[in-house]
Scaffold this motif. Structure first.
Motif, PDB file in Angstrom:
ATOM      1  N   SER A   1      12.256 -21.480 -31.121  1.00 35.06           N
ATOM      2  CA  SER A   1      12.990 -20.599 -30.947  1.00 35.06           C
ATOM      3  C   SER A   1      13.044 -20.421 -29.311  1.00 35.06           C
ATOM      4  CB  SER A   1      12.690 -18.980 -31.339  1.00 35.06           C
ATOM      5  OG  SER A   1      12.790 -19.069 -32.989  1.00 35.06           O
TER       6      SER A   1
ATOM      7  N   ASP B   1       9.640 -18.330 -34.865  1.00 29.95           N
ATOM      8  CA  ASP B   1       9.572 -16.729 -35.426  1.00 29.95           C
ATOM      9  C   ASP B   1       8.042 -16.544 -35.958  1.00 29.95           C
ATOM     10  OD1 ASP B   1      12.234 -16.373 -34.604  1.00 29.95           O
ATOM     11  OD2 ASP B   1      13.156 -16.762 -36.460  1.00 29.95           O
ATOM     12  N   SER B   2       7.512 -17.493 -36.287  1.00 28.17           N
ATOM     13  CA  SER B   2       6.129 -17.237 -36.734  1.00 28.17           C
ATOM     14  C   SER B   2       5.035 -17.719 -36.290  1.00 28.17           C
ATOM     15  CB  SER B   2       6.102 -17.641 -38.280  1.00 28.17           C
ATOM     16  OG  SER B   2       7.166 -17.042 -38.965  1.00 28.17           O
TER      17      SER B   2
ATOM     18  N   GLU C   1      18.369  -8.970 -43.598  1.00 23.50           N
ATOM     19  CA  GLU C   1      18.024 -10.245 -42.818  1.00 23.50           C
ATOM     20  C   GLU C   1      19.078 -11.251 -42.763  1.00 23.50           C
ATOM     21  OE1 GLU C   1      14.930 -11.799 -45.451  1.00 23.50           O
ATOM     22  OE2 GLU C   1      13.340 -10.320 -44.725  1.00 23.50           O
TER      23      GLU C   1
ATOM     24  N   ARG D   1      22.180 -13.449 -34.747  1.00 25.99           N
ATOM     25  CA  ARG D   1      21.148 -14.151 -33.859  1.00 25.99           C
ATOM     26  C   ARG D   1      22.219 -15.892 -33.587  1.00 25.99           C
ATOM     27  NH1 ARG D   1      15.468 -14.066 -36.997  1.00 25.99           N
ATOM     28  NH2 ARG D   1      14.464 -12.180 -35.786  1.00 25.99           N
TER      29      ARG D   1
ATOM     30  N   GLU E   1      16.439  -5.617 -34.221  1.00 30.95           N
ATOM     31  CA  GLU E   1      15.114  -6.035 -34.201  1.00 30.95           C
ATOM     32  C   GLU E   1      14.288  -5.304 -33.742  1.00 30.95           C
ATOM     33  OE1 GLU E   1      15.065  -9.799 -31.775  1.00 30.95           O
ATOM     34  OE2 GLU E   1      15.362 -11.058 -33.796  1.00 30.95           O
TER      35      GLU E   1
END
Length: 873
Positions: A218, A232-233, A608, A615, A803
């Motif tokens: 990202s 993201d993680s 989501e 996005r 977000e």
């Protein structure tokens, strides 16, 4: 007279005294601010510093003697420039920066604007320079409406997020701020290096790059402890830094003017280099100039070449009669079968590699060397080739020639390189080692001069005819005639694969499994040879403009990589048809999930989906090198995987439609029910048009049904029945009812005014959604529907709101009154109700419409068929 002179002198003294007294502002400046290097000359052009003086904004030139000035941000202690505004449009020392409520504009000394910030959605209240190095325009609510971090030039500073799809472009030289030849772009899977649009390296090729996971990337960040590519993680790729005190100092990442990516550290008032890639210096594509041979010993020239005496850089042909052919104008290749030019090919020799070959697809396979040469000769933009004898692979090099890499002698690679040459004299053009004459040359000596001339002309004609015929024959066999020249660009790593038509026929079992259809054509499920499941879209209705722009559009779309956009794997051109090969999304389109008869989506899943869609659109609008306006955002173009990952499809393809297909769209593009008001008023179309469509989709996510549906209602309190006219034994009755439209956006507006947000949520989720959760999405949707496009939020702001990094804005009711007009037009009897008489079997209950649960018919009001107006799902 003397008094006038004295007065003038005093005025000049006063002016220059005022100029000298100009001070540097700290933190921020307000609109109606003007600066030039001349007015801040006593501060060497500096006009704004961050609060802790970490960074400085200035108007300066790189060298004292230069007359070119730029608006820059630099690191105060090291004076290293980290961002440039007008890098391609320098001004003089009297050129001005002006800050107004509409943004920043830079003017040259004639008053002509040369650079400005893009249009902002609210009035600018101040310009801030933060200690992060970010130059930011803020509105009266202290919300960012523009920031320099979103528009990086050649540098990423400590703490800055370099986002997916962004590109760093090198300077031409340390003294020239303008855009150079090298780029570094962050994709979802790697960092890509390009020289003049040809890929020459990937970050993961560097031995210090450690890949931790396979999740999409990202953003990139460099800080005091490292250099990371994150998803993201967490961290996806990390680059180990060798310094022992890597927590100390200030770091920057930069793409240099000679093609290297460096991470340097400012410590003890000196710069220390922690990381440089490519580590192999010969990987830099122009390290030794044009056709220079790069090795561990330095730069030299391959056999058959020598140092270029004209430029003193790179190499030219050793034989003086040979010249490099001039490439075509621009980047397009033109078929030159009828050209008078005859080409020869100079062999590079064994153990020599070219940087681009590792990243491109072969132009043809299973061909001989002479056939590969013919393919290159037929393209005026082809400057050289590499041929692999064992497999017959033919690689063509277009438009630019960089350096040659000397490989080890035990390298098993059998690719041989050849550089295209043209003779500088008519006599030598006739001498081609691959050609033969049908007329014995000895006979020319025995003929009179006129006969020699005639025979020579005849022989030249025969030679060209044979060569032209041979090239046409080989081209027909080896390259599908529908591969037009504008498709040559697909030789860059990361761009789509060019499939053979036969491969797609086999993958789709002769196009037997149809999974969708629409305005662009038909979609089929397929399985490639490597067992990858794909969706193959057959486009059958491209107009003339679409055929012409196909290559350009696919190059743009194919180079876009984002976790929330469907990935284009490849393409094929066959006759008049064009095929696009996409990744396969197992759950199909969103409309099948939210409007279907299966179990309802849970609220968190819907949320989501809303975030993922936002996005993807934000990336199309702001993250790509070319801004893309989707023009047809709707549930049918939002796809889902088994894991409920959201991916937007059909972005960037609307320009390929034929004029006939455009007629199926209201005004230009899009689907009724999702069209913004500006489509109907011929107002300018912008990315805010997609924002409106997104708002409509968000309402459908909230309620779990179409925004506009027809519900059935009886024409009187009780159904009327009659057996009049019925034959004996008939069990049916005749019932009168009316179809009445239900327009949810108006209902949402009215419920918002009353604060009844839970009444808008899909009734199947009763008790599982809080009022605050529903309120947030409803308000975001209504803000997206504002009639004035400039007052809708950007998709980037929508993402930030969802977000939680930006507060939820209040919808402006005066900008939503048009929904009342639309809704009432649809629901008034003259427009929406039709007396319908149908025969209903005995025992069948006619559904009625009440305020709580309207009975929905399959059709929707004011909607054309989705297949009529959009691309396939």
């Amino acid at each position: 007279m003397a008094a006038a002179v004295i007065t003038t002198v005093l005025l000049l003294i006063t002016y220059f005294t005022a100029t000298k007294s100009t001070v540097i502002f700290t933190g921020s400046v307000s609109p109606n601010f003007t600066a030039s290097h001349f007015t801040f000359i006593d501060q060497t052009g500096n006009f704004l510093r961050s609060i802790n003086q970490t960074y400085t904004a200035a108007i300066l030139s790189q060298e004292p003697t230069s007359s070119s000035f730029y608006v820059v941000v630099y690191h105060t202690d090291s004076r290293v420039i980290v961002w440039t505004a007008n890098r391609n449009n320098p001004i003089s020392d009297s050129g001005q920066l002006r800050l107004t409520q509409t943004g920043i504009t830079i003017y040259d000394d004639s008053g002509t604007p040369v650079w400005s910030t893009p249009p902002v959605e609210s009035k600018v209240d101040s310009l801030h320079l933060f200690d992060s190095g970010n130059l930011v325009l803020l509105d009266s609510l202290n919300q960012s409406v523009w920031q320099s971090f979103d528009y990086p030039t050649d540098t990423v500073v400590s703490g800055q997020r370099f986002l997916l799809g962004k590109t760093l472009v090198s300077m031409k030289s340390p003294a020239d701020f303008s855009a150079g030849d090298y780029k570094f772009t962050l994709t979802s899977y790697d960092g890509m290096f390009q020289w003049r649009n040809s890929t020459y390296y990937r970050l993961l090729m560097d031995p210090k790059s450690i890949k931790n996971s396979n999740q999409p990337i990202s953003y990139l960040m460099v800080n005091g402890s490292g250099f990371y590519l994150s998803g993201d993680s967490g961290v996806v790729v990390q680059v180990l830094l060798s310094s022992s005190d890597k927590d100390a100092g200030y770091r920057i990442l930069k793409i240099t003017n000679d093609g290297y990516l460096t991470v340097t550290r400012f410590i003890n008032k000196n710069w220390v280099t922690d990381f440089t890639t490519p580590a192999d210096t010969c990987r830099a594509p122009n390290r030794c100039g044009k056709l220079g041979l790069c090795s561990a010993d330095g730069c030299s020239c391959p056999p058959g070449f020598h140092n270029d005496p004209k430029t003193n850089t790179g190499c030219s042909f050793l034989e003086s009669s040979l010249l490099f052919p001039t490439p075509c104008d621009g980047n397009r290749s033109v078929l030159r079968e009828n050209s008078s030019e005859t080409y020869s090919y100079v062999k590079l020799g064994n153990g020599m590699k070219y940087f681009e070959i590792d990243y491109m697809n072969p132009f043809a396979s299973g061909v001989s060397l002479s056939s590969c040469e013919d393919l290159c000769s037929a393209k005026c933009s082809c400057l050289g080739l590499f041929h692999e004898s064992s497999s017959g692979l033919c690689y063509l090099i277009f438009n630019n020639l960089g350096s040659i890499i000397s490989s080890s002698s035990n390298d098993s690679d059998d690719k041989l390189g050849f550089i295209k040459a043209i003779s500088s004299s008519p006599a030598s053009r006739f001498q081609d080692e691959n050609s033969s004459s049908d007329f014995p040359l000895v006979g020319l000596v025995l003929l009179p001069a006129s006969g020699v001339l005639l025979i020579a002309i005849f022989a030249i004609w025969m030679h060209r005819r044979k060569r032209s015929t041979k090239m046409r024959s080989n081209s027909k066999k080896l390259v599908d005639s529908s591969y037009t020249d504008d498709l040559e660009m697909f030789s860059i790593a990361g761009l789509p694969i060019r499939f053979d038509h036969e491969d797609l026929v086999q993958a789709t079992a002769n196009f037997s499994t149809q999974i969708g259809s629409g305005g662009f054509g038909t979609v089929y499920k397929g399985v490639l040879r490597d067992k990858t499941v794909v969706a193959v879209k057959k486009i059958t209705a491209l107009g003339a403009a679409g055929q012409k722009e196909f290559g350009t559009e696919i190059a743009i779309i194919g180079n876009i990589h984002h976790v929330n956009l469907v990935k284009l794997k490849g393409f094929c051109a066959h006759g008049r048809d064009r095929f696009l090969v996409y990744e396969y999304m197992s759950r199909g389109s969103l409309d099948r999930t939210i409007f279907g008869s299966g179990p309802p989506l849970e609220w968190q899943e819907r949320y989501e989906i809303a975030v993922g869609t936002a996005r993807g659109l934000a990336y199309l609008h702001n993250g790509c090198e070319h801004k893309i306006i989707h023009c047809d955002v709707k549930p049918e173009n939002i796809l889902l995987s088994d894991s409920m990952q959201v991916k937007i499809s059909d972005f960037g393809l609307s320009k390929l439609l034929s004029p006939e297909q455009s007629g199926l769209f209201t005004t230009m593009r899009g689907t009724r029910g999702y069209l913004a008001p500006e489509w109907l008023t011929n107002a300018a179309i912008s990315d805010k048009t997609d924002v409106y469509s997104y708002g409509m989709v968000l309402l459908e996510l909230i309620q779990g049904r179409k925004n506009c549906v027809q519900a059935r209602t009886h024409s009187s309190g009780n159904p009327t029945t009659s057996t009049e006219g019925k034959s004996s034994g008939s069990s049916g009755t005749r019932t009168h009812y009316r179809a009445r439209a239900f327009y949810f956006p108006l209902h949402a507006l009215e419920m918002h005014e009353e604060g009844r947000y839970l009444d808008l949520v899909d009734p199947r989720l009763t008790g599982r959604v809080s009022r605050e959760e529903a309120e947030k999405l409803v308000k975001v949707a209504l803000c997206c529907l504002h009639e004035d496009p400039s007052l809708r939020p950007t998709m980037a702001n929508v993402v930030a709101i969802l977000e939680g990094t930006l507060p939820v804005s209040e919808p402006r009711l005066e900008l939503l009154n048009f929904l009342r007009f639309y809704g009432r037009r649809l629901t008034e009897p003259s427009m929406a109700e039709t007396g319908v008489e149908v025969e209903v079997p005995s025992g069948f209950m006619v559904p009625t419409m009440d305020s709580s649960s309207p009975s929905v018919s399959p059709s929707t009001c004011s909607y054309m068929s989705a297949q009529q107006v959009s691309g396939p799902r």
